[in-house]
Design a protein around this motif. Structure first.
Motif, PDB file in Angstrom:
ATOM      1  N   ASN A 145       1.058  -1.176   0.075  1.00 63.96           N
ATOM      2  CA  ASN A 145      -0.237  -0.004   0.111  1.00 63.96           C
ATOM      3  C   ASN A 145       0.754   1.112   0.035  1.00 63.96           C
ATOM      4  OD1 ASN A 145      -1.682   1.967   0.455  1.00 63.96           O
ATOM      5  ND2 ASN A 145      -2.841   1.266   2.330  1.00 63.96           N
ATOM      6  N   PRO A 146       0.981   1.884  -1.256  1.00 64.55           N
ATOM      7  CA  PRO A 146       1.990   3.214  -1.346  1.00 64.55           C
ATOM      8  C   PRO A 146       1.335   4.310  -0.503  1.00 64.55           C
ATOM      9  CG  PRO A 146       0.711   2.888  -3.397  1.00 64.55           C
ATOM     10  CD  PRO A 146       0.631   1.403  -2.456  1.00 64.55           C
ATOM     11  N   ASN A 147      -0.020   4.211   0.072  1.00 60.76           N
ATOM     12  CA  ASN A 147      -0.481   5.384   0.691  1.00 60.76           C
ATOM     13  C   ASN A 147      -0.505   5.245   2.158  1.00 60.76           C
ATOM     14  OD1 ASN A 147      -1.457   6.670  -1.576  1.00 60.76           O
ATOM     15  ND2 ASN A 147      -2.921   5.069  -1.700  1.00 60.76           N
ATOM     16  N   LEU A 148       0.635   4.252   2.843  1.00 64.68           N
ATOM     17  CA  LEU A 148       0.747   4.269   4.361  1.00 64.68           C
ATOM     18  C   LEU A 148       1.191   5.323   4.866  1.00 64.68           C
ATOM     19  CD1 LEU A 148       2.222   0.536   4.420  1.00 64.68           C
ATOM     20  CD2 LEU A 148      -0.204   1.149   5.084  1.00 64.68           C
ATOM     21  N   LYS A 149       0.660   5.484   6.202  1.00 62.59           N
ATOM     22  CA  LYS A 149       1.009   6.461   7.055  1.00 62.59           C
ATOM     23  C   LYS A 149       2.010   6.010   7.968  1.00 62.59           C
ATOM     24  CE  LYS A 149      -3.422   8.873   7.323  1.00 62.59           C
ATOM     25  NZ  LYS A 149      -4.517   9.354   8.235  1.00 62.59           N
ATOM     26  N   HIS A 150       2.974   6.831   8.638  1.00 63.48           N
ATOM     27  CA  HIS A 150       3.902   6.380   9.500  1.00 63.48           C
ATOM     28  C   HIS A 150       3.254   5.997  10.845  1.00 63.48           C
ATOM     29  CE1 HIS A 150       3.511  10.625  10.439  1.00 63.48           C
ATOM     30  NE2 HIS A 150       3.938  10.119  11.653  1.00 63.48           N
ATOM     31  N   GLU A 151       4.009   5.038  11.443  1.00 63.53           N
ATOM     32  CA  GLU A 151       3.453   4.370  12.863  1.00 63.53           C
ATOM     33  C   GLU A 151       3.968   5.577  13.854  1.00 63.53           C
ATOM     34  OE1 GLU A 151       3.461  -0.217  12.605  1.00 63.53           O
ATOM     35  OE2 GLU A 151       4.970   0.546  13.692  1.00 63.53           O
ATOM     36  N   GLU A 152       2.960   5.839  14.832  1.00 64.51           N
ATOM     37  CA  GLU A 152       3.677   6.518  16.084  1.00 64.51           C
ATOM     38  C   GLU A 152       3.616   5.772  17.576  1.00 64.51           C
ATOM     39  OE1 GLU A 152       2.111  10.646  16.293  1.00 64.51           O
ATOM     40  OE2 GLU A 152       2.340  11.009  14.330  1.00 64.51           O
ATOM     41  N   THR A 153       4.360   5.932  18.313  1.00 64.63           N
ATOM     42  CA  THR A 153       4.327   5.467  19.622  1.00 64.63           C
ATOM     43  C   THR A 153       4.752   6.322  20.762  1.00 64.63           C
ATOM     44  OG1 THR A 153       6.650   4.312  19.497  1.00 64.63           O
ATOM     45  CG2 THR A 153       4.817   2.990  18.827  1.00 64.63           C
ATOM     46  N   THR A 154       4.152   6.444  21.933  1.00 62.83           N
ATOM     47  CA  THR A 154       4.479   7.164  23.055  1.00 62.83           C
ATOM     48  C   THR A 154       4.763   5.976  24.369  1.00 62.83           C
ATOM     49  OG1 THR A 154       3.115   8.873  22.442  1.00 62.83           O
ATOM     50  CG2 THR A 154       3.952   8.864  24.774  1.00 62.83           C
ATOM     51  N   ASN A 155       6.034   6.230  24.737  1.00 71.65           N
ATOM     52  CA  ASN A 155       6.601   5.136  25.712  1.00 71.65           C
ATOM     53  C   ASN A 155       6.625   5.520  27.136  1.00 71.65           C
ATOM     54  OD1 ASN A 155       7.068   2.973  23.613  1.00 71.65           O
ATOM     55  ND2 ASN A 155       8.212   4.804  22.906  1.00 71.65           N
ATOM     56  N   TYR A 156       6.358   4.935  28.160  1.00 74.03           N
ATOM     57  CA  TYR A 156       6.361   5.245  29.567  1.00 74.03           C
ATOM     58  C   TYR A 156       6.961   4.075  30.116  1.00 74.03           C
ATOM     59  CZ  TYR A 156       2.633   8.356  27.980  1.00 74.03           C
ATOM     60  OH  TYR A 156       1.928   9.175  27.111  1.00 74.03           O
ATOM     61  N   GLU A 157       7.827   4.414  31.257  1.00 70.73           N
ATOM     62  CA  GLU A 157       8.426   3.379  31.970  1.00 70.73           C
ATOM     63  C   GLU A 157       8.759   4.041  33.391  1.00 70.73           C
ATOM     64  OE1 GLU A 157      11.856  -0.064  31.848  1.00 70.73           O
ATOM     65  OE2 GLU A 157      12.228   1.684  30.667  1.00 70.73           O
TER      66      GLU A 157
ATOM     67  N   GLU B 240      16.404  -5.520  39.542  1.00 71.44           N
ATOM     68  CA  GLU B 240      15.528  -4.586  38.959  1.00 71.44           C
ATOM     69  C   GLU B 240      14.152  -5.024  38.397  1.00 71.44           C
ATOM     70  OE1 GLU B 240      17.846  -1.725  36.399  1.00 71.44           O
ATOM     71  OE2 GLU B 240      16.632  -2.611  34.808  1.00 71.44           O
ATOM     72  N   LEU B 241      13.319  -4.244  38.680  1.00 75.57           N
ATOM     73  CA  LEU B 241      11.927  -4.493  38.359  1.00 75.57           C
ATOM     74  C   LEU B 241      11.342  -3.217  37.774  1.00 75.57           C
ATOM     75  CD1 LEU B 241       9.214  -5.720  38.810  1.00 75.57           C
ATOM     76  CD2 LEU B 241       8.632  -4.853  41.104  1.00 75.57           C
ATOM     77  N   SER B 242      10.531  -3.240  36.493  1.00 78.97           N
ATOM     78  CA  SER B 242       9.994  -1.979  35.525  1.00 78.97           C
ATOM     79  C   SER B 242       8.566  -2.385  35.353  1.00 78.97           C
ATOM     80  CB  SER B 242      11.106  -1.676  34.759  1.00 78.97           C
ATOM     81  OG  SER B 242      11.313  -2.561  33.735  1.00 78.97           O
ATOM     82  N   PHE B 243       7.777  -1.388  35.118  1.00 82.09           N
ATOM     83  CA  PHE B 243       6.754  -1.554  34.527  1.00 82.09           C
ATOM     84  C   PHE B 243       6.786  -0.429  33.391  1.00 82.09           C
ATOM     85  CE2 PHE B 243       6.123  -2.387  38.965  1.00 82.09           C
ATOM     86  CZ  PHE B 243       5.589  -3.243  39.079  1.00 82.09           C
ATOM     87  N   PHE B 244       6.010  -0.734  32.522  1.00 86.31           N
ATOM     88  CA  PHE B 244       6.080   0.238  31.040  1.00 86.31           C
ATOM     89  C   PHE B 244       4.977   0.183  30.374  1.00 86.31           C
ATOM     90  CE2 PHE B 244       8.321  -3.874  29.918  1.00 86.31           C
ATOM     91  CZ  PHE B 244       7.501  -4.215  28.861  1.00 86.31           C
ATOM     92  N   ILE B 245       4.775   1.021  29.588  1.00 89.90           N
ATOM     93  CA  ILE B 245       3.193   1.237  28.599  1.00 89.90           C
ATOM     94  C   ILE B 245       3.872   1.708  27.383  1.00 89.90           C
ATOM     95  CG2 ILE B 245       1.236   2.275  28.178  1.00 89.90           C
ATOM     96  CD1 ILE B 245       0.853   2.656  31.500  1.00 89.90           C
ATOM     97  N   LYS B 246       3.436   1.268  26.214  1.00 92.99           N
ATOM     98  CA  LYS B 246       3.610   1.723  24.844  1.00 92.99           C
ATOM     99  C   LYS B 246       2.305   1.724  24.217  1.00 92.99           C
ATOM    100  CE  LYS B 246       6.021   0.211  20.626  1.00 92.99           C
ATOM    101  NZ  LYS B 246       7.041  -0.904  20.014  1.00 92.99           N
ATOM    102  N   ASP B 247       2.123   2.998  24.014  1.00 90.60           N
ATOM    103  CA  ASP B 247       0.859   3.424  23.365  1.00 90.60           C
ATOM    104  C   ASP B 247       1.186   3.809  21.696  1.00 90.60           C
ATOM    105  OD1 ASP B 247      -1.759   4.410  22.560  1.00 90.60           O
ATOM    106  OD2 ASP B 247      -1.559   6.270  23.907  1.00 90.60           O
ATOM    107  N   GLY B 248       0.711   2.782  21.014  1.00 96.33           N
ATOM    108  CA  GLY B 248       0.811   2.955  19.585  1.00 96.33           C
ATOM    109  C   GLY B 248      -0.323   3.275  18.745  1.00 96.33           C
ATOM    110  N   LYS B 249      -0.023   4.339  17.712  1.00 98.66           N
ATOM    111  CA  LYS B 249      -1.225   4.704  16.836  1.00 98.66           C
ATOM    112  C   LYS B 249      -0.643   4.480  15.401  1.00 98.66           C
ATOM    113  CE  LYS B 249      -2.609   8.447  20.096  1.00 98.66           C
ATOM    114  NZ  LYS B 249      -2.716   9.747  20.249  1.00 98.66           N
ATOM    115  N   ASN B 250      -1.830   4.357  14.552  1.00 98.95           N
ATOM    116  CA  ASN B 250      -1.539   3.995  13.094  1.00 98.95           C
ATOM    117  C   ASN B 250      -0.656   2.729  12.924  1.00 98.95           C
ATOM    118  OD1 ASN B 250      -3.334   6.117  12.280  1.00 98.95           O
ATOM    119  ND2 ASN B 250      -1.620   7.424  12.410  1.00 98.95           N
TER     120      ASN B 250
END
Length: 264
Positions: free
Chosen positions: A75-87, A100-110
């Protein structure tokens, strides 16, 4: 084209922090700003807490844009992906161990994936999903020779990661997004052998959504002689059949040997 700027504040009243901006210009999307920041606080000489935030993106690949076959359509009309990451997490480090212990969230769009509305259609690449990933990672390292050098085990490490996703793919059937890795347990042991040899063991247990769980074992024996390092390595030692994606098996047993020489 693009540029970035980053600033580090090191050990100010037990705080360490960094922040930056990455500014890129792509002909298909124009100028975009991607920011990130990290901060940690030293509770004591042996422990700290940390947190991070960042934005990222991914440009579609050539295959995703233009590949065509009877079963797949780019698909030549694809948009780029975007992510916002928290840890956020904490670590404790002693002479003989680190935890070491960690928690994380990855919020992805498109998010880009191969999808279709019915089984009679070919797979077509679309920005079909918004995906929010939640995860936990636990790491423990143990160095028993720091207790007594006569103990043959030099280091043991356990790492466990758990993921879960909230997915919104609308009317599309997703080809890959539903097969994410939910559980991964890694165990590595490094121990001494007679005559100056040492051996590393790597055990990897994985459970992917919609797949059976599997255990992969790797091992390596090596020795150091002056500036030479001689090794023999076995990957997937027990020749386990497994795959990350349906119909795409990963390599079986693979044995290799070699010599490394350090010039300086």
């Amino acid at each position: 084209g693009g540029f970035f700027i980053e600033h580090l504040i090191d050990s100010y009243k037990n705080f360490t922090a960094s922040a930056g901006l990455f500014i890129y210009n792509y002909s298909s999307i124009g100028w975009k700003v991607w920011q990130g920041a990290d901060i940690s606080y030293k509770i004591s000489n042996l422990s700290k807490v940390f947190a991070s935030y960042g934005k990222a993106f991914r440009i579609p690949t050539f295959t995703e844009l233009y590949y065509t076959s009877p079963a797949n359509m780019g698909n030549p009309n694809l948009k780029h992906e975007e992510t916002t990451n928290y840890e956020i997490g904490f670590s404790i480090f002693q002479k003989i161990f680190l935890t070491e212990l960690s928690f994380f969230i990855k919020d992805g769009k498109n998010i880009i994936d191969w999808g279709r509305i019915s089984k009679d259609e070919p797979w077509k690449v679309e920005n079909i999903a918004n995906v929010k990933t939640y995860g936990t990672e636990i790491n423990f390292q143990f160095m028993p020779q720091k207790i007594d050098y006569r103990i043959p085990i030099k280091k043991a490490e356990i790492n466990y990661t758990y993921l879960t996703m909230n997915r919104s793919t609308g009317k599309y059937e997703s080809k890959y997004l539903l097969d994410y890795l939910q559980h991964q347990l890694l165990l590595s042991v490094n121990h001494e052998l007679p005559f100056g040899f040492e051996q590393n063991w790597f055990f990897r247990y994985e459970k992917r959504i919609n797949f059976d769980a599997y255990l992969i074992v790797d091992s390596q024996i090596s020795t150091q002689f002056n500036k030479f390092n001689i090794f023999i390595r076995a990957t997937n030692l027990f020749n386990k059949e497994y795959s990350d994606f349906a119909g795409l098996p990963l390599p079986g047993r693979w044995i290799s040997a070699g010599i490394k020489y350090q010039l300086l």
